[in-house]
Design a protein around this motif. Structure first.
Motif, PDB file in Angstrom:
ATOM      1  N   LEU A 153       0.805  -1.218   0.000  1.00 26.25           N
ATOM      2  CA  LEU A 153       0.000   0.000   0.000  1.00 26.25           C
ATOM      3  C   LEU A 153       0.841   1.273   0.000  1.00 26.25           C
ATOM      4  CD1 LEU A 153      -2.698  -1.225   2.526  1.00 26.25           C
ATOM      5  CD2 LEU A 153      -3.110  -0.657   0.128  1.00 26.25           C
ATOM      6  N   SER A 154       2.152   1.121   0.061  1.00 29.11           N
ATOM      7  CA  SER A 154       3.033   2.289   0.047  1.00 29.11           C
ATOM      8  C   SER A 154       3.041   2.955  -1.328  1.00 29.11           C
ATOM      9  CB  SER A 154       4.458   1.852   0.401  1.00 29.11           C
ATOM     10  OG  SER A 154       5.385   2.866   0.094  1.00 29.11           O
ATOM     11  N   PRO A 155       3.142   4.284  -1.368  1.00 28.83           N
ATOM     12  CA  PRO A 155       3.264   4.982  -2.665  1.00 28.83           C
ATOM     13  C   PRO A 155       4.475   4.513  -3.463  1.00 28.83           C
ATOM     14  CG  PRO A 155       2.764   6.542  -0.908  1.00 28.83           C
ATOM     15  CD  PRO A 155       3.062   5.230  -0.235  1.00 28.83           C
ATOM     16  N   GLU A 156       5.487   3.962  -2.787  1.00 29.63           N
ATOM     17  CA  GLU A 156       6.673   3.470  -3.468  1.00 29.63           C
ATOM     18  C   GLU A 156       6.339   2.330  -4.423  1.00 29.63           C
ATOM     19  OE1 GLU A 156       9.892   4.636  -3.436  1.00 29.63           O
ATOM     20  OE2 GLU A 156       8.903   6.307  -2.425  1.00 29.63           O
ATOM     21  N   ASN A 157       5.257   1.600  -4.124  1.00 25.67           N
ATOM     22  CA  ASN A 157       4.885   0.466  -4.960  1.00 25.67           C
ATOM     23  C   ASN A 157       4.560   0.899  -6.382  1.00 25.67           C
ATOM     24  OD1 ASN A 157       2.940  -2.331  -5.282  1.00 25.67           O
ATOM     25  ND2 ASN A 157       4.750  -2.452  -3.971  1.00 25.67           N
ATOM     26  N   ALA A 158       3.893   2.027  -6.525  1.00 24.06           N
ATOM     27  CA  ALA A 158       3.580   2.539  -7.867  1.00 24.06           C
ATOM     28  C   ALA A 158       4.859   2.902  -8.612  1.00 24.06           C
ATOM     29  CB  ALA A 158       2.658   3.744  -7.767  1.00 24.06           C
ATOM     30  N   LYS A 159       5.838   3.449  -7.899  1.00 20.26           N
ATOM     31  CA  LYS A 159       7.116   3.795  -8.528  1.00 20.26           C
ATOM     32  C   LYS A 159       7.840   2.540  -9.009  1.00 20.26           C
ATOM     33  CE  LYS A 159       7.738   7.936  -5.671  1.00 20.26           C
ATOM     34  NZ  LYS A 159       8.587   8.599  -4.653  1.00 20.26           N
ATOM     35  N   ILE A 160       7.785   1.485  -8.202  1.00 19.38           N
ATOM     36  CA  ILE A 160       8.416   0.219  -8.583  1.00 19.38           C
ATOM     37  C   ILE A 160       7.765  -0.335  -9.839  1.00 19.38           C
ATOM     38  CG2 ILE A 160       8.659  -2.207  -7.924  1.00 19.38           C
ATOM     39  CD1 ILE A 160       9.099  -1.206  -5.035  1.00 19.38           C
ATOM     40  N   TRP A 161       6.442  -0.347  -9.857  1.00 17.63           N
ATOM     41  CA  TRP A 161       5.739  -0.888 -11.030  1.00 17.63           C
ATOM     42  C   TRP A 161       5.954  -0.026 -12.269  1.00 17.63           C
ATOM     43  CZ3 TRP A 161       4.293  -5.514 -12.060  1.00 17.63           C
ATOM     44  CH2 TRP A 161       4.023  -6.402 -11.012  1.00 17.63           C
ATOM     45  N   ASN A 162       6.136   1.263 -12.070  1.00 18.00           N
ATOM     46  CA  ASN A 162       6.431   2.119 -13.217  1.00 18.00           C
ATOM     47  C   ASN A 162       7.788   1.763 -13.816  1.00 18.00           C
ATOM     48  OD1 ASN A 162       5.750   4.409 -14.957  1.00 18.00           O
ATOM     49  ND2 ASN A 162       7.489   5.405 -13.963  1.00 18.00           N
ATOM     50  N   SER A 163       8.755   1.466 -12.959  1.00 15.66           N
ATOM     51  CA  SER A 163      10.073   1.054 -13.433  1.00 15.66           C
ATOM     52  C   SER A 163       9.991  -0.280 -14.170  1.00 15.66           C
ATOM     53  CB  SER A 163      11.041   0.938 -12.250  1.00 15.66           C
ATOM     54  OG  SER A 163      12.305   0.470 -12.675  1.00 15.66           O
ATOM     55  N   ILE A 164       9.235  -1.216 -13.616  1.00 23.53           N
ATOM     56  CA  ILE A 164       9.091  -2.542 -14.231  1.00 23.53           C
ATOM     57  C   ILE A 164       8.423  -2.436 -15.592  1.00 23.53           C
ATOM     58  CG2 ILE A 164       7.911  -4.775 -14.032  1.00 23.53           C
ATOM     59  CD1 ILE A 164       8.275  -4.515 -10.969  1.00 23.53           C
ATOM     60  N   ARG A 165       7.303  -1.693 -15.653  1.00 23.73           N
ATOM     61  CA  ARG A 165       6.560  -1.628 -16.918  1.00 23.73           C
ATOM     62  C   ARG A 165       7.368  -0.901 -17.990  1.00 23.73           C
ATOM     63  NH1 ARG A 165       2.251   2.874 -17.773  1.00 23.73           N
ATOM     64  NH2 ARG A 165       3.236   4.682 -16.836  1.00 23.73           N
ATOM     65  N   THR A 166       8.149   0.098 -17.594  1.00 26.83           N
ATOM     66  CA  THR A 166       8.975   0.823 -18.555  1.00 26.83           C
ATOM     67  C   THR A 166       9.996  -0.110 -19.187  1.00 26.83           C
ATOM     68  OG1 THR A 166       8.681   2.905 -17.355  1.00 26.83           O
ATOM     69  CG2 THR A 166      10.562   2.759 -18.867  1.00 26.83           C
ATOM     70  N   PHE A 167      10.668  -0.896 -18.360  1.00 28.31           N
ATOM     71  CA  PHE A 167      11.634  -1.866 -18.873  1.00 28.31           C
ATOM     72  C   PHE A 167      10.947  -2.861 -19.807  1.00 28.31           C
ATOM     73  CE2 PHE A 167      13.235  -6.223 -18.470  1.00 28.31           C
ATOM     74  CZ  PHE A 167      14.514  -6.080 -18.988  1.00 28.31           C
ATOM     75  N   CYS A 168       9.813  -3.386 -19.401  1.00 26.95           N
ATOM     76  CA  CYS A 168       9.110  -4.396 -20.203  1.00 26.95           C
ATOM     77  C   CYS A 168       8.702  -3.852 -21.561  1.00 26.95           C
ATOM     78  CB  CYS A 168       7.887  -4.914 -19.443  1.00 26.95           C
ATOM     79  SG  CYS A 168       8.294  -5.852 -17.951  1.00 26.95           S
ATOM     80  N   PHE A 169       8.201  -2.623 -21.578  1.00 26.47           N
ATOM     81  CA  PHE A 169       7.804  -2.036 -22.862  1.00 26.47           C
ATOM     82  C   PHE A 169       9.018  -1.797 -23.745  1.00 26.47           C
ATOM     83  CE2 PHE A 169       7.059   1.719 -25.551  1.00 26.47           C
ATOM     84  CZ  PHE A 169       6.068   1.197 -26.371  1.00 26.47           C
ATOM     85  N   GLN A 170      10.082  -1.283 -23.163  1.00 29.66           N
ATOM     86  CA  GLN A 170      11.299  -1.023 -23.938  1.00 29.66           C
ATOM     87  C   GLN A 170      11.850  -2.292 -24.580  1.00 29.66           C
ATOM     88  OE1 GLN A 170      13.837   0.814 -21.002  1.00 29.66           O
ATOM     89  NE2 GLN A 170      13.218   2.891 -21.563  1.00 29.66           N
TER      90      GLN A 170
END
Length: 359
Positions: free
Chosen positions: A295-312
């Motif tokens: 539930l931490s706001p950091e979780n959204a930042k982590i998923w943003n990093s993951i999805r960016t890598f996956c799309f790239q």
């Protein structure tokens, strides 16, 4: 013992193909469920859940049957989940996004077990800093968490170009022996226990490991979103059994030693081998800790990093035109990407119920 990942990109279209032949989601509650896991430290308490009867105890509480299956093939177990042959499966969080979710299966993470806290490592026989990898061949299992780890290592070294280091694909079965025996193979990324022999090579340095990016390489259990919606007792039983087992492991004493023995045997290692991997794995020993993390706001930042890598890396499939093509709903309700196409959801509700003593 192996932590087996495969290049998810080759499966990008598989889920959609399978889904076309799947029956409509079952609205009536089910009574029997199957949960699969593969041999990796983050999933091994499931061996104890099965042998100890804890899973049966919690399933009986909800009037259902839950079969725990140790799968021999990681990708095969995910494909079984995609096909609807099993109801939940243990995966690296990134693979939940790039395989079932990217393939069109509305997928929910309903249990987080741990995150890698040093299990995944970038090693080199010659470089002393990550920035020295620019322009060099780096051997790893492409499109896996090893690939993600290298990408993050480069970013944190001030190198934003994901192609700055040339990745050379090599299987998990080959990488350790090749690194030890081939002088020309200077740089590699892998995970424990494969890296143990690699680090013994004279002059080899641990350049970067997953402890530098805490929380980003997660191990989780996923379920079909509709199945979990129709059958919440299934998730409650699994989550309840998990945290009872983790409580035993955390408390120590004879019951914990029994659990360790089961995990050690199931992994085909010894007590020191088990401990070495526990030392570099951050288990969420309590539901409260897990809920706070999710539930931490950091979780959204982590998923943003993951999805960016996956799309790239092209892991969203040919139809994806941007990083926002697939919607991801994190536990606090934040949606990354297309709100009309949410295919991955981080559902902390069952963990929160466990934390509140309501299961």
């Amino acid at each position: 013992m192996k932590r087996i990942f495969r290049a998810a990109v080759v499966f990008a279209g598989l889920a959609a193909a399978v889904l076309s032949g799947m029956p409509a989601a079952q609205a009536a509650p089910k009574k029997s469920f199957k949960v699969a896991y593969t041999v990796y430290i983050g999933f091994m308490p499931f061996a104890y859940l099965k042998s100890s009867g804890l899973m049966k105890k919690w399933a009986d509480k909800y009037g259902i049957d839950v079969e725990i299956i140790q799968a021999n093939d990681y990708v095969g177990s995910i494909n079984q989940f995609i096909a609807g042959e099993i109801d939940a499966v243990g995966v690296a969080s990134m693979d939940g996004l790039t395989m079932p979710a990217a393939g069109g299966v509305d997928t929910s993470i309903f249990l987080i077990t741990d995150y890698s806290n040093g299990n995944d490592i970038v090693v080199s026989k010659s470089a002393k800093e990550v920035k020295e990898l620019a322009g060099q061949d780096v051997y790893l299992l492409q499109y896996s968490v090893s690939h993600y780890l290298l990408n993050r290592a480069l970013q944190l070294a001030g190198i934003d170009d994901p192609t700055a280091a040339k990745t050379v694909n090599i299987s998990d079965a080959e990488i350790s022996a090749a690194f030890v025996s081939q002088d020309a193979m200077k740089h590699a990324v892998s995970w424990k226990p494969l890296t143990e022999d690699m680090l013994k090579v004279k002059g080899t340095t641990n350049l970067f490991d997953s402890s530098k990016i805490p929380g980003e390489i997660m191990d989780v259990f996923i379920g079909n979103t509709q199945t979990l919606k129709d059958n919440p007792d299934f998730a409650k039983a699994v989550v309840g059994a998990w945290y009872e087992a983790l409580g035993i492991l955390k408390a120590g004493g004879a019951p914990a030693e029994e659990m360790r023995a089961v995990m050690t045997s199931a992994m085909g290692t010894d007590a020191s081998g088990l401990q070495a991997q526990l030392d570099t794995t951050h288990f969420f020993y309590t539901a409260g800790e897990a809920a706070s993390f999710l539930l931490s706001p950091e979780n959204a930042k982590i998923w943003n990093s993951i999805r960016t890598f996956c799309f790239q890396q092209g892991l969203f499939g040919q139809g994806a035109t941007s990083v926002d093509s697939i919607g991801i709903e994190v536990a606090d309700g934040t949606v990354l990407g297309d709100k009309a196409n949410i295919k991955l959801r981080v559902n902390a509700s069952f963990t929160k119920e466990a934390a509140d003593g309501k299961l």
